[in-house]
Design an enzyme around this catalytic site. Structure first.
Site, PDB file in Angstrom:
ATOM      1  N   ASP A 121       3.828  -3.760   9.437  1.00  0.00           N
ATOM      2  CA  ASP A 121       2.538  -3.215   9.858  1.00  0.00           C
ATOM      3  C   ASP A 121       2.364  -1.825   9.251  1.00  0.00           C
ATOM      4  OD1 ASP A 121       0.503  -3.728  12.444  1.00  0.00           O
ATOM      5  OD2 ASP A 121       0.706  -1.662  11.755  1.00  0.00           O
ATOM      6  N   LEU A 122       1.208  -1.588   8.614  1.00  0.00           N
ATOM      7  CA  LEU A 122       1.005  -0.289   7.971  1.00  0.00           C
ATOM      8  C   LEU A 122       0.735   0.769   9.041  1.00  0.00           C
ATOM      9  CD1 LEU A 122      -1.177  -1.027   4.839  1.00  0.00           C
ATOM     10  CD2 LEU A 122       1.217  -1.508   5.265  1.00  0.00           C
ATOM     11  N   ASP A 159      -4.054  -4.963   8.680  1.00  0.00           N
ATOM     12  CA  ASP A 159      -3.023  -4.227   7.948  1.00  0.00           C
ATOM     13  C   ASP A 159      -1.643  -4.779   8.286  1.00  0.00           C
ATOM     14  OD1 ASP A 159      -2.903  -3.438  10.538  1.00  0.00           O
ATOM     15  OD2 ASP A 159      -2.733  -1.287  10.133  1.00  0.00           O
TER      16      ASP A 159
END
Ligand code: C2E
Ligand code: MG
Ligand code: MG
Length: 867
Positions: free
Chosen positions: A478-479, A521
């Protein structure tokens, strides 16, 4: 006219009756009249035959009406001619029986209106005609014997023969008419020629009669030659018609004595009968010849028509084959090519010149295989086609050519053995299907597989592990701070970063690993695991390191990081869905550990999360059920020795775990956004209890309630507080120092001011543990500072700690703020704090938190004074 006639005759029983009555009457009248006028010379008895034809014409339906007509007409006729009653009953009966038997037998043998035209049918007709009148002849003869004592055998014979002869004379031409016998009607020229020929025939026969007459021979012999001629040239109808006309004509001539009987010794009646029999013997051979020629003609015509149809169909087929979009091929039972079209050869890129009838299916496929236009085993395809078509189904196959084109074929069983196949070029269709399928399974921005594809892949790999062993690991990536990039640099930048992230992931993982973008994201990497799992951490490290590198975008450097949750399962235990959940749990932990790191899923983590989840649910239910209650801890002024107030502290009366303090639930309540709600409950309960105490004379002039940061920024807070009508100066809000100050959040400051205006005091809780600056202390201007118990408890043993407390108290004094000490556990604490200048005490040294009832008892007992 014809159609109307038929309609009128056959539309209802009355008209059938009338028609039968008249037809029979006219025929019978002329027959009887002639015979009486000519001295009992019976010419023939044609009325029955006429009615049989009518019966055939209108069908069974009106048989009763038909017979009634006949019976009445016949009876009347006998009366008109003055016959005795027995005859007026017996003859109609005999005739009705004769008509019925003949009619039914003809119909039984299928000799309807369109039947006589070939020799077989003609023979049958003669057979029926000969046998059917027998019963009627017997009845008729019996009647005549009764009435006139006529000799039975002779009368029966005459009756029978008369019926046979008249039936032939009347019915034969009628049932052989062109319309009936399905012989094409002759053209006008043909008819003229025929008329001439008949004329010639008549002239010839006339000449023949004269000669025969001169020699005393039967005249009928004279018509053989002309009739044969007619038979050969004109067919059954004219032969029968000419024969009938001849018999009638000759009979009339003989009856009126215009011609001499061949056998001059016979009485007239017998002579006419003999003439008729002899004539029939001459006519019948000619008729049979005509019938057999006709039969042959009909067969020939049918054949010709079929041939014509076949030629037409072949031509149509050829045009269809040449113009259809599809290719077509037909193989016989020996699997050899019989029919095909140009499209077939072209579609399979075969040399048109070399395709020929009789080519073996397998040979064609072998050649195709050599040219790269067929993959697989030709025999295999053949046996599959045979299997399917043999079972009455069609076999479908797709062939990929060397050029990349795809041909779709459907093979269907040919009723004559072998199969017929159609072929269509489905290249475009398949390409579109493929691209649609690709789009449905991929993310348009990064080109990576999407969530759906990922789920499918995970399920497949999980299934494979369950069968073959091995394991599957899932990295949920996960960004971090991605929203930030979107918000500050725009969505194009965000998109560019996602593409970059996708490339980074692809570049780091192995070829066999599967990378997908499963959310805005979020990315997922699926890795197959053999034995070692250490590499997972290494991969996660590499991903984190690489993602942290700044990415140039339009002259700027974008920075973001990633958090990774890793989950892993092996063998039979692999469950795709659970794996996803586990990776998610691990990711959650990685995020709460401060992001930019990875976390492995463990069972402990799982339990923690599960308890958290369970507790969250229970809190919600608890709020609904009113399980949250308030305990109060007294606050004492050590100088005056009076209780000046209480602190309201929430407790959870848990149905299973008993009374729980805030340390057991407040953090989770915070996570699920329920602390503000709890604060609201505590405040209103406190207000109720205070009102109650006031009523009962229990002196609790003031209460402090704890207020969370969320509650403070609740837009409805002020409205809410106003509606509570809180008496001024009775309530303080305790704000945790660690949360607010120094943030210089204007809205928080504004809320604090508004709260103060409502007459609610502000206390800074846990003071000394946070990092409030003196500047912000000045701007917030709380009414009280609550010095945290962690600072208070050690002051007895640690002089430096005491020094800090003293400083705090001095600063507060300088700012005009009161101080209260919490965690006052002993009287030693009270003494030291009093010396330092703090007189307000809260702590176990006096009393811990207790419920409203206990508090009332505590106040009444004045226990603290003893302390
Ligand atoms: P706090 O506001 O600092 O509350 C004082 C805590 O210190 C209470 O714990 C109290 O029982 C404990 N205490 C009192 N005297 C002594 C002592 O002599 N020695 C020691 N060691 N402790 C003492 P409690 O009730 O467990 O509450 C803990 C924290 O939970 C509170 O700290 C407060 O921050 C929060 N809290 C309690 N009730 C509420 C509430 O209604 N709303 C909100 N938002 N927070 C609450
Ligand atoms: Mg407090
Ligand atoms: Mg405190």
């Amino acid at each position: 006219v014809k159609r109307n006639l038929k309609q009128i005759i056959s539309s209802d029983p009355i008209s059938v009756f009338v028609t039968a009555f008249l037809l029979f009457g006219v025929c019978a009248f002329s027959g009887i009249f002639l015979s009486r006028a000519l001295n009992e010379a019976a010419i023939f008895w044609p009325a029955n035959a006429a009615i049989v034809w009518l019966g055939l014409y209108i069908g069974y339906r009106y048989l009763p009406a038909l017979l009634s007509g006949v019976l009445l007409s016949n009876a009347l006729m006998q009366i008109v001619f003055g016959d005795p009653a027995a005859v007026a009953v017996g003859l109609p009966l005999a005739n009705a029986v004769g008509i019925t038997t003949l009619l039914l037998t003809l119909r039984f043998f299928g000799l309807g209106l369109r039947s006589i035209g070939d020799t077989g049918k003609a023979l049958l007709f003669f057979g029926v005609i000969c046998i059917a009148p027998l019963p009627a002849a017997l009845i008729g003869a019996e009647t005549l014997q009764l009435a006139f004592s006529a000799p039975l055998a002779t009368t029966a014979l005459h009756w029978w023969a008369g019926d046979v002869v008249s039936s032939i004379i009347i019915l034969l031409p009628l049932l052989s008419a062109p319309r009936i016998a399905r012989v094409s009607t002759p053209s006008a020229t043909r008819r003229r020629v025929a008329a001439f020929e008949i004329l010639a025939g008549v002239v010839l026969s006339a000449a023949g009669f004269i000669v025969l007459n001169a020699f005393g021979l039967p005249y009928s012999a004279g018509i053989i030659i002309p009739l044969l001629w007619v038979a050969l040239r004109e067919g059954v109808f004219l032969t029968a018609l000419a024969g009938s006309i001849f018999i009638i004509f000759a009979s009339v001539l003989l009856a009126f004595d215009l011609m001499h009987a061949a056998n001059a010794e016979l009485p007239l009646e017998e002579a006419i009968f003999e003439l008729q029999i002899m004539s029939l013997l001459s006519i019948l051979p000619a008729y049979f010849i005509a019938a057999s020629i006709n039969a042959r003609n009909v067969a020939y015509i049918n054949l010709a028509a079929k041939e014509k149809l076949a030629v037409q169909k072949a031509a149509e087929l050829e045009v269809t084959l040449a113009n259809m979009n599809q290719g077509m091929s037909c193989f016989d039972k020996d699997h050899r090519l019989t029919v095909w079209n140009r499209q077939y050869a072209e579609m399979f890129e075969m040399d048109l010149e070399k395709v020929s009838t009789g080519m073996a299916f397998l040979d064609i496929l072998e050649t195709q295989k050599r040219n790269g236009n067929f993959e697989g085993d030709p025999r295999d395809l053949l046996s599959k086609i045979l299997e399917k078509t043999g079972a009455g189904e069609s076999h479908r196959s797709e062939t990929k050519l060397a050029s990349g084109r795809i041909i779709f074929s459907v093979h269907t069983a040919n009723p004559n053995g072998g199969w017929i196949a159609t072929h269509a070029d489905v290249t475009e269709k398949r390409n579109i299907e493929q691209s649609i399928a690709h789009d449905a399974m991929h993310d348009a921005l990064t080109g990576l597989p999407n969530r759906r594809y990922h789920e499918q892949e995970l399920t497949e790999r999980a299934a494979k592990c369950q069968e073959e062993g091995g394991g599957v690991a899932l990295l949920h990536v996960d960004l971090d701070r991605f929203k930030n990039i979107n918000d500050t640099l725009g969505h194009d930048a965000g998109d560019a970063m996602l593409v970059h992230a996708a490339q980074v992931l692809k570049s780091i993982v192995r070829q066999t690993d599967f990378v997908a973008r499963v959310g805005g994201d979020e990315f997922v990497v699926i890795c197959d695991i053999k034995n070692n799992t250490e590499f997972l951490s290494a991969v996660a490290d590499r991903i984190i390191a690489k993602m942290q590198e700044p990415v140039p975008y339009k002259g700027q450097l974008c920075r973001f990081g990633v958090s990774i949750g890793i989950a892993l399962q092996k063998g039979k235990k692999v469950d795709g869905k659970q794996l996803l959940i586990n990776a998610d749990i691990a990711l959650y932990r990685a995020k709460s550990n401060g992001r930019g790191c990875y976390e492995h899923f463990t069972t402990e983590l799982h339990t923690e999360v599960m308890t958290h989840k369970q507790l969250s649910d229970e809190i919600l239910v608890g709020i609904e059920r009113g399980e949250f209650i308030v305990h109060y801890q007294p606050q004492i002024n050590a100088r005056t020795n009076k209780i000046f107030g209480v602190e309201a502290l929430v407790r959870w009366q848990h149905p299973k775990r008993g009374l729980l303090g805030p340390d057991k639930f407040i953090d989770i309540a915070e996570d699920i956004d329920q602390v503000a709600e709890i604060d609201r409950i505590v405040l209103s309960q406190t207000l109720r209890d205070m009102a109650d105490w006031k009523k009962r004379g229990v002196k609790v002039p003031h209460a402090s309630v704890n207020v969370s940061a969320r509650r403070l920024s609740d837009p409805n807070l002020l409205e809410n507080l106003k509606s509570l009508k809180i008496p001024r100066g009775t309530i303080s809000f305790e704000l945790r120092e660690s949360i607010y100050l120094d943030d210089e959040d204007d809205s928080v400051m504004w809320s604090i001011d508004q709260i103060k205006e409502l007459g609610i005091d502000i206390e800074l809780d846990d003071f000394g543990t946070g990092h409030t600056s003196i500047v912000s202390l000045h701007s917030v201007k709380p009414n009280k500072l609550k010095i945290d118990r962690r600072l208070i408890i050690p002051i007895i043993d640690d002089p430096s700690q005491l020094q800090i407390i003293k400083s705090v108290i001095d600063i507060a004094k300088a700012l005009g703020i009161e101080t209260i000490a919490e965690g006052v556990e002993t009287m030693e604490h009270t003494r030291v704090l009093m010396e330092a200048g703090c007189k307000m005490m809260q702590g176990f040294g006096y009393a811990g938190p207790m419920n409203a009832e206990d508090l009332e008892a505590y106040i009444n007992s004045e226990k603290w004074k003893a302390a």
